[in-house]
Design a protein around this motif. Structure first.
Motif, short mmCIF file in Angstrom:
data_model
loop_
_atom_site.label_atom_id
_atom_site.label_comp_id
_atom_site.label_asym_id
_atom_site.label_seq_id
_atom_site.Cartn_x
_atom_site.Cartn_y
_atom_site.Cartn_z
N VAL A 211 -14.33 -14.84 62.11
CA VAL A 211 -14.17 -16.23 62.55
C VAL A 211 -12.67 -16.49 62.68
O VAL A 211 -11.88 -16.13 61.80
CB VAL A 211 -14.85 -17.22 61.58
CG1 VAL A 211 -14.29 -17.11 60.18
CG2 VAL A 211 -14.70 -18.65 62.11
N VAL A 212 -12.29 -17.10 63.80
CA VAL A 212 -10.88 -17.35 64.11
C VAL A 212 -10.66 -18.86 64.18
O VAL A 212 -11.28 -19.55 65.00
CB VAL A 212 -10.48 -16.70 65.45
CG1 VAL A 212 -8.99 -16.89 65.71
CG2 VAL A 212 -10.85 -15.22 65.47
N TYR A 213 -9.79 -19.37 63.32
CA TYR A 213 -9.41 -20.78 63.34
C TYR A 213 -8.05 -20.89 64.02
O TYR A 213 -7.07 -20.26 63.59
CB TYR A 213 -9.32 -21.34 61.93
CG TYR A 213 -10.63 -21.37 61.16
CD1 TYR A 213 -11.45 -22.49 61.24
CD2 TYR A 213 -11.03 -20.30 60.37
CE1 TYR A 213 -12.65 -22.53 60.54
CE2 TYR A 213 -12.22 -20.33 59.67
CZ TYR A 213 -13.03 -21.45 59.76
OH TYR A 213 -14.22 -21.49 59.07
N ILE A 214 -7.97 -21.69 65.09
CA ILE A 214 -6.73 -21.85 65.84
C ILE A 214 -6.36 -23.32 65.86
O ILE A 214 -7.01 -24.13 66.55
CB ILE A 214 -6.86 -21.32 67.28
CG1 ILE A 214 -7.39 -19.88 67.28
CG2 ILE A 214 -5.52 -21.40 68.01
CD1 ILE A 214 -7.76 -19.36 68.67
N ALA A 215 -5.34 -23.69 65.09
CA ALA A 215 -4.83 -25.06 65.07
C ALA A 215 -3.49 -25.07 65.81
O ALA A 215 -2.53 -24.46 65.34
CB ALA A 215 -4.66 -25.55 63.63
N THR A 216 -3.44 -25.74 66.92
CA THR A 216 -2.26 -25.66 67.79
C THR A 216 -1.17 -26.66 67.45
O THR A 216 -0.05 -26.53 67.93
CB THR A 216 -2.66 -25.86 69.26
OG1 THR A 216 -3.30 -27.14 69.40
CG2 THR A 216 -3.62 -24.77 69.71
N SER A 217 -1.48 -27.65 66.60
CA SER A 217 -0.49 -28.70 66.34
C SER A 217 -0.18 -28.87 64.86
O SER A 217 0.40 -29.88 64.45
CB SER A 217 -1.00 -30.04 66.90
OG SER A 217 -1.27 -29.94 68.28
N LEU A 218 -0.54 -27.90 64.05
CA LEU A 218 -0.32 -28.01 62.61
C LEU A 218 1.16 -27.86 62.27
O LEU A 218 1.81 -26.92 62.72
CB LEU A 218 -1.14 -26.95 61.88
CG LEU A 218 -0.97 -26.87 60.35
CD1 LEU A 218 -1.45 -28.15 59.70
CD2 LEU A 218 -1.71 -25.67 59.79
N LYS A 219 1.68 -28.76 61.48
CA LYS A 219 3.06 -28.68 60.99
C LYS A 219 3.02 -28.53 59.47
O LYS A 219 2.33 -29.28 58.77
CB LYS A 219 3.85 -29.93 61.37
CG LYS A 219 3.90 -30.21 62.87
CD LYS A 219 4.61 -29.10 63.62
CE LYS A 219 4.65 -29.41 65.12
NZ LYS A 219 5.27 -28.31 65.90
N ILE A 220 3.74 -27.54 58.98
CA ILE A 220 3.78 -27.28 57.53
C ILE A 220 5.23 -27.45 57.09
O ILE A 220 6.03 -26.49 57.16
CB ILE A 220 3.26 -25.87 57.20
CG1 ILE A 220 1.88 -25.66 57.82
CG2 ILE A 220 3.19 -25.67 55.69
CD1 ILE A 220 1.32 -24.28 57.60
N PRO A 221 5.63 -28.61 56.63
CA PRO A 221 7.03 -28.84 56.26
C PRO A 221 7.50 -27.99 55.09
O PRO A 221 8.66 -27.61 55.00
CB PRO A 221 7.06 -30.34 55.93
CG PRO A 221 5.65 -30.71 55.61
CD PRO A 221 4.80 -29.82 56.45
N ASN A 222 6.59 -27.70 54.17
CA ASN A 222 6.94 -26.90 53.00
C ASN A 222 6.36 -25.49 53.13
O ASN A 222 5.66 -24.99 52.24
CB ASN A 222 6.42 -27.56 51.73
CG ASN A 222 4.92 -27.88 51.82
OD1 ASN A 222 4.34 -27.91 52.91
ND2 ASN A 222 4.30 -28.10 50.65
N SER A 223 6.65 -24.81 54.24
CA SER A 223 6.03 -23.52 54.54
C SER A 223 6.33 -22.45 53.49
O SER A 223 5.51 -21.57 53.25
CB SER A 223 6.47 -23.03 55.93
OG SER A 223 7.87 -22.94 56.02
#
Length: 402
Positions: free
Chosen positions: A93-105
């Motif tokens: 299963v492939v989850y593709i989130a195109t607009s996710l921002k992770i400020p604390n990566s």
């Protein structure tokens, strides 16, 4: 006709950013990506297959917030007959989130919010903040390639065209894309530049093809993708292939077609499987500073040597003859496309072995200097002084590891 736009993503570098994280970080990122997708205005789910036949196939479920990405894979993946989502038992299963921002990566062991993280044991691939379909395709191929090598009947995920002619097949490794078809439905080659090879035969990974010939005949439902690279817009056509042969026999031949800018490689040579596996692993596409293995996998879960061993076993078991064709001489002369295709067709009927070869002990291959229908010189020394050629060849052999 569908027209969509895609963007290049300079922050994501494949395969560098294809990650294998610890279970805690992977779970946390999975929750972030799932929440991001679920909060989108629309969610797209696609159930399909990577692999054109059940004997070499991985069932894939793609969940994304992007209509463009869903449409692209609808054209490229192989349809599956099961229409009930609850009865579709996927391998990945492939989850593709195109607009996710992770400020604390950094808290998630990331260097960027653009990444792909795979967990082969769980059969999950997470992709974040990547919109370029080619990059996403590469990540999916690597995740699937890392699974099929461990199946009960292991498959080799290889970057190659499948050539099928008069009941015989060939795998053609073409890193420079010299043989990308002008009209996909009217050629010996069909399908994407990817294949699965196992004890049952050879299978296309995709059910469609992507090419840049906008003048090729198109159907009403085909996809034209416009990709933005800075101020430059490139277009390519994505078409489902309706004449795709789902399963072809094990390859009679495998041919590396390389445009070697150094001119060191012989014009045509026969390789033993043990030597060919070194070329496969090194991924020499004609430029010494650009090496990328000719198969799809993730080294963190597919240890060094496992794929090379499988390649050698398959080549020996299927009596596959392996050739190297370098289209460029040092003096600048090159084989024409017609001459290249003639060599490929001739390789299928065993005619390449009719002329006596010359042994090259440095590159560990049998050099073939003449082929019927090829007028361009195949002499590896053309444009070289012999001492200089031997010195450069030794250096190249060390680079490849032969």
């Amino acid at each position: 006709m569908y027209y969509v736009q895609s963007c290049s993503n300079n922050k994501f570098s494949f395969p560098k950013n294809l990650l294998s994280l610890d279970d805690t970080h992977f779970r946390s990122l999975g929750i972030l990506i799932a929440n991001s997708i679920s909060e989108a205005e629309r969610v797209y789910v696609l159930d399909a297959c990577l692999g054109s036949h059940r004997l070499g196939q991985q069932k894939v479920r793609i969940i994304t917030d992007s209509a463009n990405i869903a449409l692209y894979f609808r054209h490229m993946l192989v349809p599956h007959p099961e229409t009930n989502p609850s009865l579709f038992h996927y391998n990945l299963v492939v989850y593709i989130a195109t607009s996710l921002k992770i400020p604390n990566s950094k808290e998630y062991a990331l260097t960027s919010d653009s990444f792909a993280a795979s967990n082969p044991e769980r059969g999950i691939l997470l992709i974040s903040n990547v919109k370029n379909t080619e990059t996403i395709t590469d990540a999916i191929l690597a995740a699937v390639g890392s699974r099929v090598i461990h199946e009960e009947i292991p498959s080799l995920p290889i970057q190659a065209h499948i050539m099928y002619h008069r009941g015989k097949s060939a795998l053609v490794i073409d890193p420079s894309k010299l043989l990308v078809c002008a009209v996909p439905e009217e050629t010996y080659f069909n399908g994407f530049h990817s294949a699965l090879w196992n004890s049952h035969g050879v299978f296309h990974m995709f059910g469609g093809v992507a090419h840049q010939n906008l003048k090729a005949p198109r159907s009403r439902g085909d996809l034209v993708e416009m990709t933005l690279h800075g101020d430059v817009t490139n277009a390519r056509v994505i078409q489902p292939l309706h004449n795709l042969v789902p399963k072809v026999p094990p390859p009679t031949t495998l041919v590396f077609v390389i445009r070697d800018i150094t001119g060191i490689l012989p014009g045509l040579a026969k390789l033993a499987p043990q030597v060919a596996s070194k070329y496969l692993a090194a991924g020499y596409g004609g430029k010494p500073n650009q090496l990328q293995p000719f198969y799809f996998q993730h080294r963190l879960v597919s240890p060094f040597g496992k794929l090379e061993k499988l390649f050698e076993e398959l080549a020996v078991a299927h009596h596959t003859r392996i050739y190297l064709c370098n289209i460029k001489r040092r003096d600048g002369t090159e084989l024409t496309r017609n001459e290249i295709e003639n060599i490929l067709l001739t390789s299928l009927d065993n005619s390449l072995d009719q002329s006596p070869p010359e042994r090259d002990d440095v590159l560990k291959c049998d050099v073939i200097k003449s082929v019927r229908g090829v007028s361009t010189s195949l002499d590896p020394l053309q444009g070289w002084q012999k001492d200089e050629y031997v010195s450069k060849a030794k250096r190249f052999a060390s680079l490849i590891g032969i």
